[in-house]
Design a protein around this motif. Structure first.
Motif, PDB file in Angstrom:
ATOM      1  N   LEU A   1      20.070   3.509  12.911  1.00  0.00           N
ATOM      2  CA  LEU A   1      18.745   2.994  13.333  1.00  0.00           C
ATOM      3  C   LEU A   1      18.598   1.964  14.338  1.00  0.00           C
ATOM      4  N   VAL A   2      19.803   1.033  14.365  1.00  0.00           N
ATOM      5  CA  VAL A   2      19.922  -0.068  15.334  1.00  0.00           C
ATOM      6  C   VAL A   2      20.279   0.616  16.766  1.00  0.00           C
ATOM      7  N   LEU A   3      21.273   1.747  16.730  1.00  0.00           N
ATOM      8  CA  LEU A   3      21.729   2.073  18.024  1.00  0.00           C
ATOM      9  C   LEU A   3      20.279   2.790  18.663  1.00  0.00           C
ATOM     10  N   VAL A   4      19.867   3.693  17.822  1.00  0.00           N
ATOM     11  CA  VAL A   4      18.793   4.684  18.296  1.00  0.00           C
ATOM     12  C   VAL A   4      17.685   3.784  19.098  1.00  0.00           C
ATOM     13  N   GLY A   5      17.268   2.665  18.334  1.00  0.00           N
ATOM     14  CA  GLY A   5      16.214   1.857  18.641  1.00  0.00           C
ATOM     15  C   GLY A   5      16.508   1.092  19.767  1.00  0.00           C
ATOM     16  N   SER A   6      17.698   0.531  19.851  1.00  0.00           N
ATOM     17  CA  SER A   6      18.048  -0.126  21.173  1.00  0.00           C
ATOM     18  C   SER A   6      18.104   0.720  22.455  1.00  0.00           C
ATOM     19  N   ASN A   7      18.521   1.921  22.346  1.00  0.00           N
ATOM     20  CA  ASN A   7      18.715   2.669  23.463  1.00  0.00           C
ATOM     21  C   ASN A   7      17.310   3.125  24.230  1.00  0.00           C
ATOM     22  N   VAL A   8      16.497   3.271  23.058  1.00  0.00           N
ATOM     23  CA  VAL A   8      14.830   3.625  23.479  1.00  0.00           C
ATOM     24  C   VAL A   8      14.415   2.605  24.062  1.00  0.00           C
ATOM     25  N   LEU A   9      14.715   1.115  23.734  1.00  0.00           N
ATOM     26  CA  LEU A   9      14.072  -0.024  24.324  1.00  0.00           C
ATOM     27  C   LEU A   9      14.770  -0.162  25.702  1.00  0.00           C
ATOM     28  N   GLY A  10      16.182   0.224  25.762  1.00  0.00           N
ATOM     29  CA  GLY A  10      16.913  -0.057  26.810  1.00  0.00           C
ATOM     30  C   GLY A  10      16.510   1.143  27.898  1.00  0.00           C
ATOM     31  N   ALA A  11      15.957   2.386  27.585  1.00  0.00           N
ATOM     32  CA  ALA A  11      15.300   3.094  28.527  1.00  0.00           C
ATOM     33  C   ALA A  11      14.042   2.660  29.145  1.00  0.00           C
ATOM     34  N   LEU A  12      13.379   1.968  28.391  1.00  0.00           N
ATOM     35  CA  LEU A  12      12.148   1.455  28.725  1.00  0.00           C
ATOM     36  C   LEU A  12      12.088   0.081  29.637  1.00  0.00           C
ATOM     37  N   THR A  13      13.207  -0.654  29.517  1.00  0.00           N
ATOM     38  CA  THR A  13      13.350  -1.646  30.512  1.00  0.00           C
ATOM     39  C   THR A  13      14.031  -1.260  31.700  1.00  0.00           C
ATOM     40  N   GLN A  14      15.089  -0.352  31.700  1.00  0.00           N
ATOM     41  CA  GLN A  14      15.313   0.096  32.780  1.00  0.00           C
ATOM     42  C   GLN A  14      14.516   1.026  33.838  1.00  0.00           C
ATOM     43  N   ALA A  15      13.676   1.591  32.910  1.00  0.00           N
ATOM     44  CA  ALA A  15      12.561   2.546  33.871  1.00  0.00           C
ATOM     45  C   ALA A  15      11.555   1.551  34.513  1.00  0.00           C
ATOM     46  N   VAL A  16      11.264   0.538  34.076  1.00  0.00           N
ATOM     47  CA  VAL A  16      10.528  -0.482  34.578  1.00  0.00           C
ATOM     48  C   VAL A  16      11.100  -1.035  35.902  1.00  0.00           C
ATOM     49  N   VAL A  17      12.503  -1.310  35.764  1.00  0.00           N
ATOM     50  CA  VAL A  17      13.258  -2.054  36.817  1.00  0.00           C
ATOM     51  C   VAL A  17      13.136  -1.057  37.866  1.00  0.00           C
ATOM     52  N   ALA A  18      13.625   0.257  37.485  1.00  0.00           N
ATOM     53  CA  ALA A  18      13.738   1.237  38.457  1.00  0.00           C
ATOM     54  C   ALA A  18      12.334   1.303  39.246  1.00  0.00           C
ATOM     55  N   ALA A  19      11.103   1.513  38.591  1.00  0.00           N
ATOM     56  CA  ALA A  19       9.938   1.675  39.040  1.00  0.00           C
ATOM     57  C   ALA A  19       9.629   0.664  40.279  1.00  0.00           C
ATOM     58  N   LEU A  20       9.979  -0.890  39.827  1.00  0.00           N
ATOM     59  CA  LEU A  20       9.699  -1.754  40.448  1.00  0.00           C
ATOM     60  C   LEU A  20      10.480  -1.763  41.933  1.00  0.00           C
ATOM     61  N   VAL A  21      11.567  -1.331  41.917  1.00  0.00           N
ATOM     62  CA  VAL A  21      12.510  -1.161  43.162  1.00  0.00           C
ATOM     63  C   VAL A  21      12.112  -0.128  43.987  1.00  0.00           C
ATOM     64  N   LEU A  22      11.769   1.030  43.223  1.00  0.00           N
ATOM     65  CA  LEU A  22      11.166   2.091  44.140  1.00  0.00           C
ATOM     66  C   LEU A  22       9.888   2.161  44.696  1.00  0.00           C
ATOM     67  N   THR A  23       9.128   1.174  44.135  1.00  0.00           N
ATOM     68  CA  THR A  23       7.850   0.940  44.689  1.00  0.00           C
ATOM     69  C   THR A  23       7.662  -0.203  45.604  1.00  0.00           C
ATOM     70  N   GLY A  24       8.965  -1.194  45.907  1.00  0.00           N
ATOM     71  CA  GLY A  24       8.926  -2.270  46.692  1.00  0.00           C
ATOM     72  C   GLY A  24       8.345  -3.374  45.993  1.00  0.00           C
ATOM     73  N   ALA A  25       8.108  -3.233  44.845  1.00  0.00           N
ATOM     74  CA  ALA A  25       7.220  -4.371  43.898  1.00  0.00           C
ATOM     75  C   ALA A  25       8.341  -5.439  43.207  1.00  0.00           C
ATOM     76  N   ALA A  26       9.732  -5.020  43.350  1.00  0.00           N
ATOM     77  CA  ALA A  26      10.619  -6.090  42.821  1.00  0.00           C
ATOM     78  C   ALA A  26      10.359  -7.527  43.238  1.00  0.00           C
ATOM     79  N   THR A  27      10.914  -8.128  42.577  1.00  0.00           N
ATOM     80  CA  THR A  27      11.056  -9.765  43.138  1.00  0.00           C
ATOM     81  C   THR A  27      12.366 -10.257  42.019  1.00  0.00           C
ATOM     82  N   ILE A  28      12.847 -11.426  42.624  1.00  0.00           N
ATOM     83  CA  ILE A  28      13.828 -11.715  41.904  1.00  0.00           C
ATOM     84  C   ILE A  28      13.404 -12.301  40.260  1.00  0.00           C
ATOM     85  N   PRO A  29      12.412 -12.993  40.452  1.00  0.00           N
ATOM     86  CA  PRO A  29      11.814 -13.443  38.917  1.00  0.00           C
ATOM     87  C   PRO A  29      11.745 -12.332  38.090  1.00  0.00           C
ATOM     88  N   LEU A  30      10.947 -11.323  38.440  1.00  0.00           N
ATOM     89  CA  LEU A  30      10.733 -10.075  37.701  1.00  0.00           C
ATOM     90  C   LEU A  30      12.104  -9.249  37.324  1.00  0.00           C
TER      91      LEU A  30
END
Length: 433
Positions: free
Chosen positions: A74-103
């Motif tokens: 449960l710990v491992l599955v849950g953490s990997n799902v959350l990891g997928a979400l956080t990294q997807a947001v980072v990727a979207a920010l970088v790809l769209t040019g919206a990334a900033t150092i604070p974000l």
């Protein structure tokens, strides 16, 4: 030597960790060049990677308690799902040019928390998937699989950054988190419950601390890796990409990191066959090689030199990794293993954020070459300090016994059916940053 693969739980665990390492190898390359493209500042890069490391350190003890209280799957599955979400947001920010150092700082910190919750469970899972006599080859096989993933990941990360940009590398990393969650969902073994499950979190932490400090060889090695990992994190993860940008190029830097992982695969094959009683002594002594890549970056930053240095480092690292994980698994009670790993991780990684944040200003003040030489000297000094401990030099590891019959099941392990209690499983304990 492939006997652990007879067990379904082990196969699922190894697959999940392989996929995790694939993403883990892509992410540092992609993130480093995303920040450099954004601001061109080594200082900013140190802050971004340092934010993740800091939250990882702050929450890892809680992760150890969680892993000894809850089903580890449960710990491992849950953490990997959350990891997928956080990294997807980072990727979207970088790809769209919206990334900033604070974000990037905030999202990196969130990803560090998620990782901290998973790491002790991951490290403590292997002994539950195979019989005791197969722990050493099981650790070696898992490391082989993880390193195979890292070979592809490091090379793919360099290619993605060079061909289509760092944002796509981060997107692939998010996908690997999701795939790892699917693999970990298939690991079904009997849950190890801590005798102190009903106690407070503070009581659990005290019990884990007592277990951690009861063995001199444990805390001495962790203390040594506190220094070693800080030096490597600053030198390789922060200064390495900056040196590569000025010398061999981004694609070639990915090849260097891949060469290190090729060395790890070779080292894993060696570790599968090693039969020595003082396994930890061998593993710690091999860590002198960790200085090679730092020296190469400082003195001869060419593709040939760095690839050879990286491969030598990889071979050496695997000897320590298997020696450490085997020693811990054989000498620490299973119901306290995750908490001991969490103290291991805390001690080994607590100085990493400092190394990552400080190395940029230091290099700006005294020069990159001089900073890398100082870091190499710190690596050597840390290994000498670990070897000065008699307990480290004399610890004996039980030799692997003959493998059981193919239809044998480890004590307490279920057959993977839908009604079984579940526990599962990168990491990295003493030391691997």
């Amino acid at each position: 030597m492939f006997a652990p693969l007879r067990y379904a739980a082990f196969r699922h665990l190894a697959a999940g960790r392989l996929v995790n390492m694939l993403g883990n190898a892509i992410a540092p390359v992609a993130l480093a060049f995303a920040v450099l493209d954004l601001t061109g500042s080594v200082r900013d890069l140190g802050l971004v990677v340092g934010a993740r490391s800091l939250t990882n350190v702050l929450f890892v003890l809680f992760g150890g308690v969680l892993a000894d209280r809850m089903p580890r799957r449960l710990v491992l599955v849950g953490s990997n799902v959350l990891g997928a979400l956080t990294q997807a947001v980072v990727a979207a920010l970088v790809l769209t040019g919206a990334a900033t150092i604070p974000l990037l700082l905030v999202l990196g910190a969130a990803n560090g928390v998620v990782s901290a919750l998973a790491q002790p469970a991951s490290a403590a899972a292997t002994p539950q998937t195979v019989p005791p006599e197969l722990i050493q080859p099981a650790n070696a096989l898992i490391r082989l699989g993880m390193n195979a993933g890292m070979i592809g990941g490091a090379a793919l990360g360099g290619l993605l950054v060079a061909a289509v940009g760092p944002g796509w590398g981060l997107a692939v990393d998010a996908l690997t988190f999701a795939l790892a969650a699917v693999a970990f969902a298939g690991v079904r073994v009997a849950a190890t419950r801590s005798a102190s499950t009903g106690a407070s979190i503070l009581a659990d932490l005290r019990e884990g601390w007592s277990e951690f400090t009861a063995r001199t060889w444990v805390w001495v090695v962790v203390l040594g890796f506190m220094v070693l990992n800080a030096a490597l994190a600053g030198g390789v993860n922060v200064l390495g990409p900056a040196v590569a940008d000025e010398t061999i190029g981004r694609g070639a830097w990915g090849v260097v990191l891949a060469a290190e992982t090729v060395g790890m695969v070779v080292g894993g094959l060696i570790a599968l066959r090693i039969r020595v009683r003082r396994l930890l002594l061998l593993g710690v002594a091999c860590m002198f090689a960790e200085s090679f890549l730092l020296l190469g970056l400082a003195l001869a930053p060419t593709v040939v030199v760095l690839v050879v240095a990286g491969m030598a480092v990889g071979i050496a690292v695997e000897q320590f990794a298997v020696a450490w994980e085997t020693s811990i698994a054989q000498h620490i009670p299973a119901e306290r293993l995750a908490r001991v790993y969490s103290y291991d991780m805390l001690g080994s990684w607590v100085a990493i954020p400092l190394g990552q944040v400080v190395v940029g200003p230091v290099a700006g003040a005294i020069g990159t070459r001089e900073t890398l030489l100082i870091l190499a000297a710190l690596v050597v000094a840390s290994v000498v300090g670990m070897l000065a401990s008699r307990d480290v030099r004399r610890l004996r590891t039980a030799a692997p016994a003959p493998a059981p019959a193919p239809d044998a099941v480890p004590a307490g392990q279920a057959d993977g059916g839908p009604g079984d209690r579940t526990v599962t499983a990168p990491a990295e304990p003493a030391g691997r940053a």
